[in-house]
Design a protein around this motif. Structure first.
Motif: not given
Length: 326
Positions: A51-57
């Motif tokens: 989920l880290a990439p989704l958080t950055r997005i």
């Protein structure tokens, strides 16, 4: 050792089985607790990493919503679905930032261009009001010229907006007929500037707005005439057919231009500083309108400096059958 059935305990459970349960039950419970804790911890770590990439997005989306279009995600790591999504989002932000910058620059330039005739008109009126010996007819003539320029600029801006919105009905159009019509209309202007117009080409059927495509052709021809040699200039207008497309080409003689300068000529209010300036130079939206009309008709515009001087402008549009009814 054999167990006599008569020796069973009253509750029916053998002593050996009971002992085994007493030994393994606590161990099994400990293993289950360990697996549960390990599964929860591993799942939490795995979910966090996924989920880290989704958080950055999401963070980048919030920043863009607040007006920060210069921020980019630049997601590291291997090429997966999240990386593709982040790269696509970065590309979209870059395009939006470029478009917004162009709109702001256009608005600033349009405001400046519109303010100039208004300021001149105000000055002329102030002078006429304070000067008792002023000549009314001269002031009226100058005001009329300034007002005509303001009207031309306003009409050009409205035409540019209409083309950008694609608010037109598509009809069958022959570019060769439009080239002939534009040539006949601008022939007096060419004779005034000492420019010779040479036309050639074949039937070039396409689909679009006849009025906008005529404006496109007229702008190109007008631009080629007024930005030409001081005398004995030439303009070549041609149409043709390529596989899947039709082509309108306008070439002219003139001053030599660099590829860098030619690439900027489609920007609104951009007038090449090396080009010949005349009283018919227009409002600086001619090629910008050509570019917008071309894109609105799903075409491509190419501007190339000629080695001997002048420009070669090519408009390529989707071809249609001349017998197609739309």
């Amino acid at each position: 050792m054999l167990i006599n059935p008569d020796d069973r305990p009253a509750n029916g459970v053998f002593p050996v089985r009971s002992a085994l349960l007493d030994v393994f039950a606590p161990r099994a419970a400990a293993v289950l607790v360990f697996l549960l804790v390990f599964g929860l911890l591993g799942g939490w770590i795995l979910a966090g990493r996924m989920l880290a990439p989704l958080t950055r997005i999401t963070d980048a989306t919030r920043m863009a919503t607040n007006g920060s279009l210069s921020h980019r995600i630049r997601l590291p790591g291997r090429e997966d679905e999240f990386r593709e999504l982040a790269d696509a989002f970065d590309t979209m932000l870059a395009q939006i930032e470029t478009h917004v910058a162009e709109q702001r620059r256009f608005a600033a330039n349009a405001s400046h261009e519109l303010r100039t005739p208004l300021a001149i008109s105000k000055t002329l009126l102030d002078v006429a009001r304070t000067d008792p010996d002023h000549v009314t007819g001269d002031v009226i003539d100058r005001l009329s010229a300034v007002n005509a320029r303001a009207v031309d600029l306003t009409e050009a801006l409205l035409l540019l907006s209409r083309a950008e919105q694609r608010s037109f009905t598509r009809e069958p159009v022959d570019l060769s007929l439009l080239a002939e019509e534009a040539t006949e209309t601008l022939l007096p202007l060419a004779e005034e500037h000492g420019v010779t117009i040479e036309t050639r080409g074949d039937v070039a059927p396409t689909s679009g707005s006849p009025a906008l495509l005529l404006q496109l052709t007229t702008n190109l021809l007008h631009n080629a005439i007024v930005h030409n040699l001081p005398e004995q200039g030439t303009v070549w207008v041609g149409t043709g057919v390529r596989p899947g497309t039709v082509v309108l080409t306008v070439e002219n003689t003139g001053e030599k231009l660099t590829p860098e300068l030619a690439a900027t000529l489609t920007e609104p209010f951009q007038r090449g500083t090396e080009r010949v300036r005349t009283d018919h130079a227009g409002v600086g939206l001619g090629l910008a309108i050509v570019r917008t009309i071309t894109h609105a008709h799903d075409g491509t515009l190419t501007i190339t400096p000629r080695t001997a001087g002048g420009l070669r402008v090519t408009v390529e549009l989707p071809a249609v059958s001349p017998h197609t009814d739309r």
